[in-house]
Design an enzyme around this catalytic site. Structure first.
Site, mmCIF file in Angstrom:
data_model
loop_
_atom_site.group_PDB
_atom_site.id
_atom_site.type_symbol
_atom_site.label_atom_id
_atom_site.label_comp_id
_atom_site.label_asym_id
_atom_site.label_seq_id
_atom_site.Cartn_x
_atom_site.Cartn_y
_atom_site.Cartn_z
ATOM 1 N N TYR A 231 13.555 3.223 -14.403
ATOM 2 C CA TYR A 231 12.447 2.276 -14.257
ATOM 3 C C TYR A 231 12.659 1.057 -15.140
ATOM 4 C CZ TYR A 231 7.920 0.147 -15.381
ATOM 5 O OH TYR A 231 6.915 -0.765 -15.626
ATOM 6 N N THR B 67 7.273 -5.255 -18.533
ATOM 7 C CA THR B 67 6.891 -4.147 -19.412
ATOM 8 C C THR B 67 7.638 -4.179 -20.742
ATOM 9 O OG1 THR B 67 7.060 -1.744 -19.613
ATOM 10 C CG2 THR B 67 8.641 -2.782 -18.165
ATOM 11 N N ASP B 68 7.038 -3.572 -21.754
ATOM 12 C CA ASP B 68 7.741 -3.465 -23.046
ATOM 13 C C ASP B 68 8.892 -2.467 -22.989
ATOM 14 O OD1 ASP B 68 6.278 -1.095 -22.936
ATOM 15 O OD2 ASP B 68 5.307 -1.348 -24.883
ATOM 16 N N GLU B 69 8.949 -1.657 -21.907
ATOM 17 C CA GLU B 69 9.998 -0.627 -21.843
ATOM 18 C C GLU B 69 11.398 -1.234 -21.739
ATOM 19 O OE1 GLU B 69 9.341 2.828 -19.543
ATOM 20 O OE2 GLU B 69 7.199 2.869 -19.947
ATOM 21 N N LEU C 121 0.839 -1.213 0.000
ATOM 22 C CA LEU C 121 0.000 0.000 0.000
ATOM 23 C C LEU C 121 0.869 1.257 0.000
ATOM 24 C CD1 LEU C 121 -2.966 -0.989 2.378
ATOM 25 C CD2 LEU C 121 -2.780 -1.250 -0.100
ATOM 26 N N THR C 122 1.687 1.383 -1.026
ATOM 27 C CA THR C 122 2.415 2.633 -1.246
ATOM 28 C C THR C 122 1.406 3.666 -1.722
ATOM 29 O OG1 THR C 122 2.798 2.225 -3.600
ATOM 30 C CG2 THR C 122 4.418 1.299 -2.051
ATOM 31 N N LYS D 152 13.252 -2.948 -14.240
ATOM 32 C CA LYS D 152 12.386 -4.052 -14.696
ATOM 33 C C LYS D 152 13.197 -5.059 -15.519
ATOM 34 C CE LYS D 152 8.499 -4.540 -14.238
ATOM 35 N NZ LYS D 152 7.669 -5.178 -13.183
HETATM 36 P P1 NAD Z 1 0.949 0.538 -9.763
HETATM 37 O O1 NAD Z 1 2.031 1.500 -9.420
HETATM 38 O O2 NAD Z 1 -0.413 1.048 -10.041
HETATM 39 O O3 NAD Z 1 0.803 -0.553 -8.602
HETATM 40 C C1 NAD Z 1 1.910 -1.146 -7.994
HETATM 41 C C2 NAD Z 1 1.429 -1.813 -6.712
HETATM 42 O O4 NAD Z 1 2.584 -2.430 -6.096
HETATM 43 C C3 NAD Z 1 0.821 -0.862 -5.691
HETATM 44 O O5 NAD Z 1 -0.375 -1.396 -5.178
HETATM 45 C C4 NAD Z 1 1.885 -0.763 -4.610
HETATM 46 O O6 NAD Z 1 1.356 -0.518 -3.328
HETATM 47 C C5 NAD Z 1 2.556 -2.126 -4.697
HETATM 48 N N1 NAD Z 1 3.935 -2.095 -4.204
HETATM 49 C C6 NAD Z 1 4.903 -1.199 -4.534
HETATM 50 N N2 NAD Z 1 6.032 -1.454 -3.845
HETATM 51 C C7 NAD Z 1 5.790 -2.581 -3.097
HETATM 52 C C8 NAD Z 1 6.568 -3.347 -2.195
HETATM 53 N N3 NAD Z 1 7.838 -2.989 -1.911
HETATM 54 N N4 NAD Z 1 6.009 -4.423 -1.612
HETATM 55 C C9 NAD Z 1 4.718 -4.768 -1.888
HETATM 56 N N5 NAD Z 1 3.930 -4.049 -2.721
HETATM 57 C C10 NAD Z 1 4.461 -2.973 -3.320
HETATM 58 O O7 NAD Z 1 1.513 -0.296 -10.982
HETATM 59 P P2 NAD Z 1 0.755 -0.893 -12.256
HETATM 60 O O8 NAD Z 1 0.705 0.142 -13.308
HETATM 61 O O9 NAD Z 1 -0.470 -1.558 -11.821
HETATM 62 O O10 NAD Z 1 1.829 -1.993 -12.724
HETATM 63 C C11 NAD Z 1 1.807 -3.299 -12.175
HETATM 64 C C12 NAD Z 1 2.917 -4.117 -12.808
HETATM 65 O O11 NAD Z 1 2.716 -4.181 -14.217
HETATM 66 C C13 NAD Z 1 4.312 -3.523 -12.606
HETATM 67 O O12 NAD Z 1 5.204 -4.579 -12.405
HETATM 68 C C14 NAD Z 1 4.595 -2.813 -13.918
HETATM 69 O O13 NAD Z 1 5.978 -2.774 -14.177
HETATM 70 C C15 NAD Z 1 3.870 -3.689 -14.895
HETATM 71 N N6 NAD Z 1 3.386 -3.036 -16.122
HETATM 72 C C16 NAD Z 1 2.643 -1.883 -16.052
HETATM 73 C C17 NAD Z 1 2.133 -1.317 -17.224
HETATM 74 C C18 NAD Z 1 1.279 -0.081 -17.206
HETATM 75 O O14 NAD Z 1 0.939 0.457 -18.275
HETATM 76 N N7 NAD Z 1 0.881 0.444 -16.048
HETATM 77 C C19 NAD Z 1 2.411 -1.911 -18.458
HETATM 78 C C20 NAD Z 1 3.195 -3.080 -18.489
HETATM 79 C C21 NAD Z 1 3.660 -3.632 -17.308
HETATM 80 O O1 DAU Z 2 4.911 0.735 -21.784
HETATM 81 C C1 DAU Z 2 4.550 0.224 -20.537
HETATM 82 C C2 DAU Z 2 4.769 1.280 -19.459
HETATM 83 O O2 DAU Z 2 3.767 2.279 -19.657
HETATM 84 C C3 DAU Z 2 4.696 0.712 -18.054
HETATM 85 O O3 DAU Z 2 5.743 -0.204 -17.866
HETATM 86 C C4 DAU Z 2 4.801 1.838 -17.014
HETATM 87 O O4 DAU Z 2 4.644 1.309 -15.715
HETATM 88 C C5 DAU Z 2 3.692 2.830 -17.300
HETATM 89 O O5 DAU Z 2 3.773 3.923 -16.398
HETATM 90 C C6 DAU Z 2 3.784 3.342 -18.730
HETATM 91 O O6 DAU Z 2 4.973 4.136 -18.914
HETATM 92 P P1 DAU Z 2 4.960 5.507 -19.748
HETATM 93 O O7 DAU Z 2 6.097 6.339 -19.315
HETATM 94 O O8 DAU Z 2 4.795 5.245 -21.205
HETATM 95 O O9 DAU Z 2 3.550 6.117 -19.224
HETATM 96 P P2 DAU Z 2 3.114 7.600 -18.812
HETATM 97 O O10 DAU Z 2 1.635 7.554 -18.669
HETATM 98 O O11 DAU Z 2 3.931 8.144 -17.694
HETATM 99 O O12 DAU Z 2 3.456 8.435 -20.135
HETATM 100 C C7 DAU Z 2 2.881 8.121 -21.385
HETATM 101 C C8 DAU Z 2 3.431 9.093 -22.409
HETATM 102 O O13 DAU Z 2 2.911 10.400 -22.139
HETATM 103 C C9 DAU Z 2 4.944 9.240 -22.359
HETATM 104 O O14 DAU Z 2 5.428 9.451 -23.684
HETATM 105 C C10 DAU Z 2 5.173 10.498 -21.525
HETATM 106 C C11 DAU Z 2 3.962 11.348 -21.875
HETATM 107 N N1 DAU Z 2 3.462 12.225 -20.794
HETATM 108 C C12 DAU Z 2 3.220 11.683 -19.574
HETATM 109 C C13 DAU Z 2 2.721 12.451 -18.552
HETATM 110 C C14 DAU Z 2 2.478 11.862 -17.184
HETATM 111 C C15 DAU Z 2 3.169 13.564 -21.076
HETATM 112 O O15 DAU Z 2 3.366 14.053 -22.210
HETATM 113 N N2 DAU Z 2 2.679 14.333 -20.056
HETATM 114 C C16 DAU Z 2 2.444 13.838 -18.805
HETATM 115 O O16 DAU Z 2 1.990 14.609 -17.913
#
Ligand code: NAD
Ligand code: DAU
Length: 356
Positions: free
Chosen positions: A162, A136-138, A36-37, A166
């Site tokens: 980040y 992630t694809d990153e 629960l961050t 990963k």
């Molecule tokens: P998020 O930040 O919304 O959620 C992360 C969760 O992990 C939170 O509930 C947080 O409390 C918990 N957490 C963080 N540190 C922790 C710790 N030390 N111990 C236990 N719990 C902890 O993230 P999300 O966007 O839901 O992403 C989830 C997973 O999917 C991540 O591994 C991320 O890399 C991956 N992912 C995300 C995206 C995306 O677009 N958001 C895309 C591809 C992969």
């Molecule tokens: O590709 C998967 C990833 O997608 C996940 O692994 C990450 O956890 C997730 O956060 C996401 O990463 P991005 O950096 O692509 O997402 P974000 O929503 O932060 O940004 C999307 C795009 O929009 C990126 O090119 C940066 C841009 N951006 C983002 C924010 C927050 C803006 O232009 N303005 C903004 O305020």
């Protein structure tokens, strides 16, 4: 009965995975382990919190002893590991917390599972067990040629703290599969969007700011491209891979749905104008070009043919439909947004954006 430990289940994607598993598999016992961050919110799971097959455990994956005790107490058959620090901008200002949770936390979890499973008979203790790492694809870096896509064979080339964290965690998971014969499987997904998305990320931040008539910060020229997938489709893919993916394999997940940031923000402005009854073009006036993200990856695009052809998964929603649903969810859940944008998050947000 299967006992499954889902980490990060109170976060954005994790909450959809927990809900899917709790409701689709009443015969499973689902444990949600989350620290629960700022990004973890149990309100994301209020509709299933009393389900008889669901248990929440507050805990930190950087704490190896806590994980060891947990695995001694709970007979875990499968791990679905989503807990992570997930925001690229935060990783630029505080890389070490990403190393701790994403790298050290993942290795702690691998050790706890390996030791608990192997204790029941060495490698044979791995039978019927599964450690699924969600990534992630990153990790593949940035695409510059418009004909290119990330495949499972694309070499890793992470560009941000980040994605480096990963990538490191992915390598550890594969190393445990290779060295200790642990039953691992991985997936790398593109950008998700949908309900419960934390409003530091592009789509929910824009929806929140449009609604409140605040500037819409577009980084650089807004020409960076992301491939967007509805979060429930990612949860469905995770279900498919957890049950049917081949051990040792990696599956790329994506929506074949590329958008330049500026085009996406303009689309959101137009949807919001319609929903809020504002004249078309009103919200777009809030667009503000701001300093680019350091080391900003230009383009991500996933080739998802492997999971589609081998496991039969495909995205269920068209983007326009998913975006409408997402906007509706945020407009109907103002209390959720108010809660997560107050307090600590708000002061962080202001310190990050005041100088842009
Ligand atoms: P998020 O930040 O919304 O959620 C992360 C969760 O992990 C939170 O509930 C947080 O409390 C918990 N957490 C963080 N540190 C922790 C710790 N030390 N111990 C236990 N719990 C902890 O993230 P999300 O966007 O839901 O992403 C989830 C997973 O999917 C991540 O591994 C991320 O890399 C991956 N992912 C995300 C995206 C995306 O677009 N958001 C895309 C591809 C992969
Ligand atoms: O590709 C998967 C990833 O997608 C996940 O692994 C990450 O956890 C997730 O956060 C996401 O990463 P991005 O950096 O692509 O997402 P974000 O929503 O932060 O940004 C999307 C795009 O929009 C990126 O090119 C940066 C841009 N951006 C983002 C924010 C927050 C803006 O232009 N303005 C903004 O305020």
């Amino acid at each position: 009965m299967k006992t499954i430990l889902i980490t990060g289940g109170a976060g954005f994607i994790g909450s959809h995975v927990v809900r899917l598993f709790v409701t689709k598999y009443p015969e499973y016992r689902i444990y949600n382990l989350d620290k629960l961050t700022y990004a973890g919110n149990l309100a994301n799971l209020s509709d299933i919190e009393d389900a008889p097959n669901y248990t929440f455990i507050k805990g930190d994956i950087t704490d190896a002893k806590f994980l060891e005790d947990l695995f001694a107490e709970v007979p875990v058959d499968g791990v679905i590991h989503l807990a992570a620090e997930s925001h690229v901008d935060r990783s630029i200002t505080d890389p070490m917390s990403f190393v701790m949770t994403n790298v050290v936390g993942t290795v702690n979890l691998l050790n706890a599972a390996k030791n608990a499973w192997a204790a029941t008979g060495g490698v044979s203790g791995f039978e019927g067990k599964r450690f699924y790492h969600v990534s992630t694809d990153e990790v593949y870096g940035s695409l510059h040629n418009p004909d290119e896509f990330f495949t499972e064979e694309t070499p890793y080339d992470p560009q941000s703290p980040y994605s480096a964290s990963k990538a490191a965690s992915d390598h550890f998971v594969r190393a445990y599969g290779n060295t200790y014969k642990m039953p691992v499987v991985l997936s790398n997904c593109s950008n998700n969007y949908g309900p419960n998305h934390f409003p530091e990320k592009l789509i929910p931040l824009m929806i929140h700011n449009i609604r409140n008539n605040k500037p819409l910060p577009v980084y650089g020229k807004g020409e960076n491209v992301r491939d967007w997938l509805y979060v429930v489709d990612h949860a469905r893919a995770i279900d498919t891979i957890f049950h049917n993916g081949n051990l040792g394999e990696t599956y790329n997940i994506g929506g074949f749905n590329e958008w330049r940031n500026i085009d996406l923000v303009n689309l959101l402005c137009s949807i919001m104008d319609r929903k809020l009854g504002r004249p078309e073009g009103t919200s777009a006036q809030l667009i503000t070009y701001v300093t680019d993200r350091a080391g900003h990856d230009l383009r991500y695009a996933i080739d998802a043919h492997k999971i589609m052809n081998e496991l039969g998964w495909e995205p269920s929603l068209q983007f326009e439909e998913g975006l409408e649903k997402t906007v509706d969810w945020f407009l109907n859940n103002q209390e959720w947004l108010d809660n997560v944008t107050s307090g600590n998050y708000q002061s962080y947000y202001e310190s990050m954006y005041a100088n842009r």
